[in-house]
Every structure is written in C-alpha cells, then in structure tokens.
Design an enzyme around this catalytic site. Structure first.
Site, PDB file in Angstrom:
ATOM      1  N   GLY A   1      -3.268 108.658 -42.648  1.00 24.64           N
ATOM      2  CA  GLY A   1      -3.780 107.363 -41.843  1.00 24.64           C
ATOM      3  C   GLY A   1      -3.737 106.121 -42.531  1.00 24.64           C
ATOM      4  O   GLY A   1      -4.284 105.009 -42.294  1.00 24.64           O
TER       5      GLY A   1
ATOM      6  N   VAL B   1      -1.206 104.599 -39.022  1.00 23.77           N
ATOM      7  CA  VAL B   1      -2.130 104.550 -38.145  1.00 23.77           C
ATOM      8  C   VAL B   1      -3.493 104.961 -38.512  1.00 23.77           C
ATOM      9  O   VAL B   1      -3.763 106.379 -38.442  1.00 23.77           O
ATOM     10  CB  VAL B   1      -1.609 105.443 -36.844  1.00 23.77           C
ATOM     11  CG1 VAL B   1      -2.699 105.434 -35.581  1.00 23.77           C
ATOM     12  CG2 VAL B   1      -0.113 105.046 -36.269  1.00 23.77           C
TER      13      VAL B   1
ATOM     14  N   HIS C   1      -6.341 111.800 -38.088  1.00 22.61           N
ATOM     15  CA  HIS C   1      -5.249 112.901 -37.659  1.00 22.61           C
ATOM     16  C   HIS C   1      -4.626 113.528 -38.972  1.00 22.61           C
ATOM     17  O   HIS C   1      -4.631 113.104 -39.936  1.00 22.61           O
ATOM     18  CB  HIS C   1      -4.068 112.372 -36.942  1.00 22.61           C
ATOM     19  CG  HIS C   1      -3.226 111.240 -37.723  1.00 22.61           C
ATOM     20  ND1 HIS C   1      -3.555 109.891 -38.045  1.00 22.61           N
ATOM     21  CD2 HIS C   1      -1.886 111.327 -38.228  1.00 22.61           C
ATOM     22  CE1 HIS C   1      -2.778 109.135 -38.468  1.00 22.61           C
ATOM     23  NE2 HIS C   1      -1.715 110.220 -38.650  1.00 22.61           N
TER      24      HIS C   1
ATOM     25  N   HIS D   1      -1.586 115.800 -40.318  1.00 22.09           N
ATOM     26  CA  HIS D   1      -0.280 116.240 -40.073  1.00 22.09           C
ATOM     27  C   HIS D   1      -0.289 117.578 -40.641  1.00 22.09           C
ATOM     28  O   HIS D   1      -0.670 118.110 -41.617  1.00 22.09           O
ATOM     29  CB  HIS D   1       0.620 115.352 -41.270  1.00 22.09           C
ATOM     30  CG  HIS D   1       0.853 114.058 -40.627  1.00 22.09           C
ATOM     31  ND1 HIS D   1       2.005 113.573 -39.775  1.00 22.09           N
ATOM     32  CD2 HIS D   1       0.119 112.743 -41.000  1.00 22.09           C
ATOM     33  CE1 HIS D   1       1.836 112.188 -39.588  1.00 22.09           C
ATOM     34  NE2 HIS D   1       0.755 111.963 -40.242  1.00 22.09           N
TER      35      HIS D   1
END
Ligand SMILES: [Zn+2]
Length: 150
Positions: free
Chosen positions: A98, A101, A105, A107
């Site tokens: 993060g 962005v 999330h 990865h």
C-alpha cells in the site's frame, strides 16, 4: 528532517482520488465476500495478482473488523489456491504494501523454481504483460475461480 513521502499522502490515505474506490469491478477475475481479485497488467512474476478490499476505503489492516478480517483472508486464500492451480508455482509470496495506492490490498506473487531471487523477495520491477497473454491468464483465473467456488 526533510519529508520524503508525497505531499498528498495523508489525503490519499483518507481515500482522495483512490483508483480502487473509483473502479474495481471492471478489472476483477474473482469477486469474494469482501474483495475483488485483479490480475496485474504490470507483473513482477507470471500470475501476479492483487486481492483488493471492497466496500469502503480502508488503508490499514487494523481498520477492519474481526469479521471483515477473517472474510478478507479467506478471499486471499481462495485466490492463492486458484493461482496455484493455474500457474503451479513453487511458492507464493503475500505482500501487503500500500505504499503507492493506500487502499488495502494483498499482492499474491507466484514464485518459480527458475526465478531471479531464490530465498529472497523478488525485486519490485514490474514488466508489462502482453495483451494476449494477459487475456489468456485472466480468463483462466476467472474460470478456475468459478469452478472452485462451487
Ligand atoms: Zn480506496
């Protein structure tokens, strides 16, 4: 001490101009209970995907309720299983960064027996995935996600 992070970092963490809040569904190969899974168009390994929390802007893991946390990581696990079936890597790395962005999330990065950094994280050097390869991988992940979700 000079500031090195971007001037708009705090507002981005609050969700201003967040690309994941703006559009997730159109890029998703799997819709979980709390997330959408995206195949990266610039990947650090074949099958590199991101499982993005959906529903509201959340920057930090600590902002999830216990139920959201459990559901989110079940989605991550589901996506990991699908990637394993599609790509047969030797291992998976899970990166919760993060830094670019700041919308939660994970990865999911497949590792391969012939990759460049055995025993270490892969260098963050994404390369564009050719459109035809991307289309094939995306369809495979979408179809496997549906199959294994029954
Ligand atoms: Zn967001």
């Amino acid at each position: 001490m000079d500031r090195t992070w971007p001037a708009d970092w705090e507002s981005r963490k609050q969700g201003d101009s967040c690309p994941f809040c703006a559009d997730l569904a159109s890029m998703s190969f799997f819709s979980g209970r709390t997330s959408e899974a995206l195949l990266e168009r610039h990947a650090i390994s074949a099958g590199h995907s991101a499982v993005v929390f959906r529903g509201r802007h959340v920057a930090e893991l600590g902002d999830l309720t216990p139920e959201e946390l459990a559901n989110y990581f079940q989605d991550v696990q589901h996506v990991a299983r699908v990637i394993n079936r599609a790509f047969t890597p030797c291992h998976l790395n899970y990166l919760l960064l993060g830094n670019w962005v700041p919308h939660l999330h994970v990865h999911v990065v497949p590792r391969y027996l012939n990759d460049s950094a055995p025993g270490m994280p892969l260098p963050w050097a994404p390369s564009p995935v050719p459109a035809d390869v991307f289309g094939h991988q995306f369809a495979q992940l979408r179809d496997l996600s549906r199959e294994s979700n029954k």
